[in-house]
Scaffold this motif. Sequence first.
Motif, PDB file in Angstrom:
ATOM      1  N   PRO A   1      54.395  37.099  35.824  1.00 24.40           N
ATOM      2  CA  PRO A   1      54.292  36.204  36.983  1.00 24.40           C
ATOM      3  C   PRO A   1      53.768  36.951  38.196  1.00 24.40           C
ATOM      4  O   PRO A   1      53.994  38.146  38.363  1.00 24.40           O
ATOM      5  CB  PRO A   1      55.739  35.742  37.207  1.00 24.40           C
ATOM      6  CG  PRO A   1      56.564  36.871  36.669  1.00 24.40           C
ATOM      7  CD  PRO A   1      55.800  37.424  35.501  1.00 24.40           C
ATOM      8  N   LEU A   2      53.062  36.222  39.051  1.00 29.65           N
ATOM      9  CA  LEU A   2      52.628  36.789  40.325  1.00 29.65           C
ATOM     10  C   LEU A   2      53.847  37.021  41.206  1.00 29.65           C
ATOM     11  O   LEU A   2      54.778  36.223  41.219  1.00 29.65           O
ATOM     12  CB  LEU A   2      51.665  35.840  41.029  1.00 29.65           C
ATOM     13  CG  LEU A   2      50.312  35.611  40.349  1.00 29.65           C
ATOM     14  CD1 LEU A   2      49.574  34.470  41.030  1.00 29.65           C
ATOM     15  CD2 LEU A   2      49.474  36.868  40.414  1.00 29.65           C
ATOM     16  N   THR A   3      53.833  38.117  41.950  1.00 31.53           N
ATOM     17  CA  THR A   3      54.967  38.383  42.839  1.00 31.53           C
ATOM     18  C   THR A   3      55.028  37.351  43.947  1.00 31.53           C
ATOM     19  O   THR A   3      56.085  37.068  44.480  1.00 31.53           O
ATOM     20  CB  THR A   3      54.841  39.781  43.447  1.00 31.53           C
ATOM     21  OG1 THR A   3      53.576  39.887  44.112  1.00 31.53           O
ATOM     22  CG2 THR A   3      54.914  40.839  42.368  1.00 31.53           C
ATOM     23  N   ASP A   4      53.880  36.799  44.304  1.00 29.44           N
ATOM     24  CA  ASP A   4      53.813  35.776  45.336  1.00 29.44           C
ATOM     25  C   ASP A   4      53.237  34.519  44.692  1.00 29.44           C
ATOM     26  O   ASP A   4      52.106  34.533  44.214  1.00 29.44           O
ATOM     27  CB  ASP A   4      52.903  36.242  46.473  1.00 29.44           C
ATOM     28  CG  ASP A   4      52.833  35.230  47.606  1.00 29.44           C
ATOM     29  OD1 ASP A   4      53.260  34.088  47.400  1.00 29.44           O
ATOM     30  OD2 ASP A   4      52.336  35.593  48.684  1.00 29.44           O
ATOM     31  N   PRO A   5      54.001  33.413  44.621  1.00 27.23           N
ATOM     32  CA  PRO A   5      53.506  32.199  43.962  1.00 27.23           C
ATOM     33  C   PRO A   5      52.194  31.690  44.543  1.00 27.23           C
ATOM     34  O   PRO A   5      51.450  30.980  43.876  1.00 27.23           O
ATOM     35  CB  PRO A   5      54.646  31.191  44.201  1.00 27.23           C
ATOM     36  CG  PRO A   5      55.855  32.029  44.441  1.00 27.23           C
ATOM     37  CD  PRO A   5      55.366  33.254  45.134  1.00 27.23           C
ATOM     38  N   SER A   6      51.875  32.033  45.777  1.00 27.53           N
ATOM     39  CA  SER A   6      50.626  31.552  46.379  1.00 27.53           C
ATOM     40  C   SER A   6      49.415  32.298  45.851  1.00 27.53           C
ATOM     41  O   SER A   6      48.279  31.902  46.093  1.00 27.53           O
ATOM     42  CB  SER A   6      50.685  31.720  47.905  1.00 27.53           C
ATOM     43  OG  SER A   6      50.631  33.092  48.254  1.00 27.53           O
ATOM     44  N   GLY A   7      49.632  33.393  45.130  1.00 28.06           N
ATOM     45  CA  GLY A   7      48.515  34.156  44.596  1.00 28.06           C
ATOM     46  C   GLY A   7      48.024  35.253  45.514  1.00 28.06           C
ATOM     47  O   GLY A   7      47.064  35.943  45.196  1.00 28.06           O
ATOM     48  N   LYS A   8      48.646  35.440  46.676  1.00 26.74           N
ATOM     49  CA  LYS A   8      48.150  36.438  47.633  1.00 26.74           C
ATOM     50  C   LYS A   8      48.219  37.853  47.083  1.00 26.74           C
ATOM     51  O   LYS A   8      47.468  38.712  47.499  1.00 26.74           O
ATOM     52  CB  LYS A   8      48.927  36.331  48.939  1.00 26.74           C
ATOM     53  CG  LYS A   8      48.613  35.061  49.736  1.00 26.74           C
ATOM     54  CD  LYS A   8      49.347  35.037  51.059  1.00 26.74           C
ATOM     55  CE  LYS A   8      49.010  33.775  51.849  1.00 26.74           C
ATOM     56  NZ  LYS A   8      49.736  33.707  53.129  1.00 26.74           N
ATOM     57  N   SER A   9      49.149  38.095  46.137  1.00 23.34           N
ATOM     58  CA  SER A   9      49.261  39.442  45.587  1.00 23.34           C
ATOM     59  C   SER A   9      48.022  39.817  44.794  1.00 23.34           C
ATOM     60  O   SER A   9      47.797  40.983  44.513  1.00 23.34           O
ATOM     61  CB  SER A   9      50.500  39.541  44.693  1.00 23.34           C
ATOM     62  OG  SER A   9      50.397  38.620  43.613  1.00 23.34           O
ATOM     63  N   GLU A  10      47.215  38.854  44.382  1.00 22.65           N
ATOM     64  CA  GLU A  10      46.002  39.120  43.631  1.00 22.65           C
ATOM     65  C   GLU A  10      44.805  39.389  44.540  1.00 22.65           C
ATOM     66  O   GLU A  10      43.730  39.735  44.066  1.00 22.65           O
ATOM     67  CB  GLU A  10      45.686  37.927  42.712  1.00 22.65           C
ATOM     68  CG  GLU A  10      46.716  37.700  41.617  1.00 22.65           C
ATOM     69  CD  GLU A  10      46.738  38.858  40.624  1.00 22.65           C
ATOM     70  OE1 GLU A  10      45.678  39.221  40.092  1.00 22.65           O
ATOM     71  OE2 GLU A  10      47.831  39.405  40.393  1.00 22.65           O
ATOM     72  N   LEU A  11      44.951  39.188  45.842  1.00 20.81           N
ATOM     73  CA  LEU A  11      43.838  39.384  46.756  1.00 20.81           C
ATOM     74  C   LEU A  11      43.564  40.863  46.976  1.00 20.81           C
ATOM     75  O   LEU A  11      44.458  41.700  46.868  1.00 20.81           O
ATOM     76  CB  LEU A  11      44.133  38.722  48.105  1.00 20.81           C
ATOM     77  CG  LEU A  11      44.281  37.202  48.128  1.00 20.81           C
ATOM     78  CD1 LEU A  11      44.667  36.736  49.522  1.00 20.81           C
ATOM     79  CD2 LEU A  11      42.998  36.517  47.684  1.00 20.81           C
ATOM     80  N   SER A  12      42.314  41.173  47.303  1.00 23.82           N
ATOM     81  CA  SER A  12      41.975  42.524  47.712  1.00 23.82           C
ATOM     82  C   SER A  12      42.599  42.789  49.073  1.00 23.82           C
ATOM     83  O   SER A  12      43.072  41.871  49.753  1.00 23.82           O
ATOM     84  CB  SER A  12      40.453  42.678  47.802  1.00 23.82           C
ATOM     85  OG  SER A  12      39.939  41.842  48.836  1.00 23.82           O
ATOM     86  N   ALA A  13      42.578  44.050  49.494  1.00 29.68           N
ATOM     87  CA  ALA A  13      43.104  44.380  50.822  1.00 29.68           C
ATOM     88  C   ALA A  13      42.339  43.627  51.894  1.00 29.68           C
ATOM     89  O   ALA A  13      42.917  43.132  52.861  1.00 29.68           O
ATOM     90  CB  ALA A  13      43.015  45.894  51.049  1.00 29.68           C
ATOM     91  N   ARG A  14      41.021  43.521  51.717  1.00 35.96           N
ATOM     92  CA  ARG A  14      40.214  42.788  52.678  1.00 35.96           C
ATOM     93  C   ARG A  14      40.568  41.302  52.667  1.00 35.96           C
ATOM     94  O   ARG A  14      40.718  40.683  53.720  1.00 35.96           O
ATOM     95  CB  ARG A  14      38.729  42.977  52.335  1.00 35.96           C
ATOM     96  CG  ARG A  14      37.787  42.140  53.177  1.00 35.96           C
ATOM     97  CD  ARG A  14      36.344  42.522  52.919  1.00 35.96           C
ATOM     98  NE  ARG A  14      36.019  42.485  51.501  1.00 35.96           N
ATOM     99  CZ  ARG A  14      34.899  42.998  50.978  1.00 35.96           C
ATOM    100  NH1 ARG A  14      34.024  43.586  51.755  1.00 35.96           N
ATOM    101  NH2 ARG A  14      34.664  42.910  49.678  1.00 35.96           N
ATOM    102  N   GLY A  15      40.714  40.731  51.474  1.00 39.43           N
ATOM    103  CA  GLY A  15      41.059  39.311  51.381  1.00 39.43           C
ATOM    104  C   GLY A  15      42.417  39.019  51.971  1.00 39.43           C
ATOM    105  O   GLY A  15      42.605  37.995  52.643  1.00 39.43           O
ATOM    106  N   ALA A  16      43.376  39.910  51.718  1.00 37.80           N
ATOM    107  CA  ALA A  16      44.720  39.715  52.266  1.00 37.80           C
ATOM    108  C   ALA A  16      44.692  39.761  53.788  1.00 37.80           C
ATOM    109  O   ALA A  16      45.351  38.972  54.464  1.00 37.80           O
ATOM    110  CB  ALA A  16      45.666  40.772  51.711  1.00 37.80           C
TER     111      ALA A  16
END
Length: 518
Positions: free
Chosen positions: A111-126
């Motif tokens: 599972p993603l640590t953050d249900p919104s999917g933000k944990s999958e973003l790059s540093a720039r995307g975050a």
Amino acid sequence: MRIVSLSDYLLLRVNRASSSQGSARIPRAPVNRQIYQLIREAILAQTLPAGLQLPSSRDLAGELGMSRNTVTYAYEQLLAEGYLESRAGAGTFVADTAPDQIPETVERNVPLTDPSGKSELSARGAMLTRQAGVSDKQWGAFMPGIPDVTQFPSKVWSRLQNKHWRRSQAEMLTYGPGAGYGPLREAIAEYLRISRSVNCNASQVLITTGIHQSLDTVVKLLGEHGDSAWIEDPCYWGTRSVLSSLGIESVPIPVDQEGMRMRLANLRRPPRFICTTPSHQYPLGMVMSLSRRRMLLEYAAAHKVWVIEDDYDSEFRYGGRPLASLQGMDTHNRVLYMGTFSKIMFPGLRIGFLVVPEALAPAFSTGMAELYRSGQVFLQATLADFMAEGHFSSHIRKMRVLYAERLRLLQQAIHRNFGDEMNITGGEAGLHLTVSLPPECNDKLVCEDARKEGIIVRPLSTYYMSPKTARSGLLLGYASVPDEAIGPAFDTLAKVIRRHVSPTGLPVGQAHLQKTFA
């Protein structure tokens, strides 16, 4: 889990979906589509294992009490997508869709640590999403930067559009030239020379989708990852977002009543870019003084710095004629000038322009075509006619009068509620003004509470680079608010403000306002 009876499974799932969708008033998908989706889900979940033979479409339709065509549609779609396979003389079977090899390092069902999917973003995307300034609402009192689109001459626009549709030449409907539609570039160059004292010809004008793309193009073609850019502090959030997304370090330069205030420490480290709004600083509204303009241009020439001039709404100046551009003073070809039609006409048009030094024009035209595959020729042709026939200038004159009156009504409402104790800036031009709040007042909370009352305002503090230097205040847009709604809307906002500047939560009296707003 393995399915014993496909018909029982489908009937159960269809009835359950019908019940839940009906109660929620969600439109149901056609039954043939539901059958397809349910079988597909069962195959992907391996509830229907590979190699399993399915009932014939006739038999399954009989068991479900449905038309055979309903089941046939589902089977044919699944066959086409590779979920099922048909074997001559044998029937229809679940296809083996599992990959031949699964890397041993792949963890299943993590599972993603953050249900919104933000944990999958790059540093720039975050960073971009965390610091985003975009609003989910773009209309209403007092959303800044939004023109009154209800006043746009849509009948004239439709007539011009229809004229081009009737002619419908192939070049209008395919990819456009990198720099944009020629007649529109000519119309913009003529308009800028007359109204903004911009030194340019049509070859220097490039059509973009707006300020964001103009800035993106300049930085990609003239900058390198790790370069720095001076930005005004506070400044438009979109400028910071574009720069950071391209790996450019933003160096905040504070502004005062004369615009950017460059310090000696800044001058010792020349940047690659200087981003500025000299004719109407965003968001505070001051005009860069002549001495600061000359200093900036001389510094840019001496250190080979590119100056990016954002002239986003200078058409709407209420105390006299629009001011001349910084680009018009430049004698060393270091200024790139950008503007937009979003404030003059309507934001959904998504047409802006970028004026570059003549020596850079061919490369920028090629770069635009390579990066973005330019289009919208049909809209650009309509806009060119709109300008050539005089409708553009007429619309500006009409809206300048309208917005000046709405500005007066808003200033009147502010004075009625707070007297002269609330500091107002930026009330001479543009589509918004800024009001200061006491330092101890959290402008973000004011905006959140105002939103609950149906009022949209933006917190001034979020336009600063650092919370340590941020000032508390509100940006109030008045252009899209009907005359009769301005007073009542601000009265509602004033009640919210009073709740936040009073430590007791009770209405604030004039003496307290005088103390806190001074």
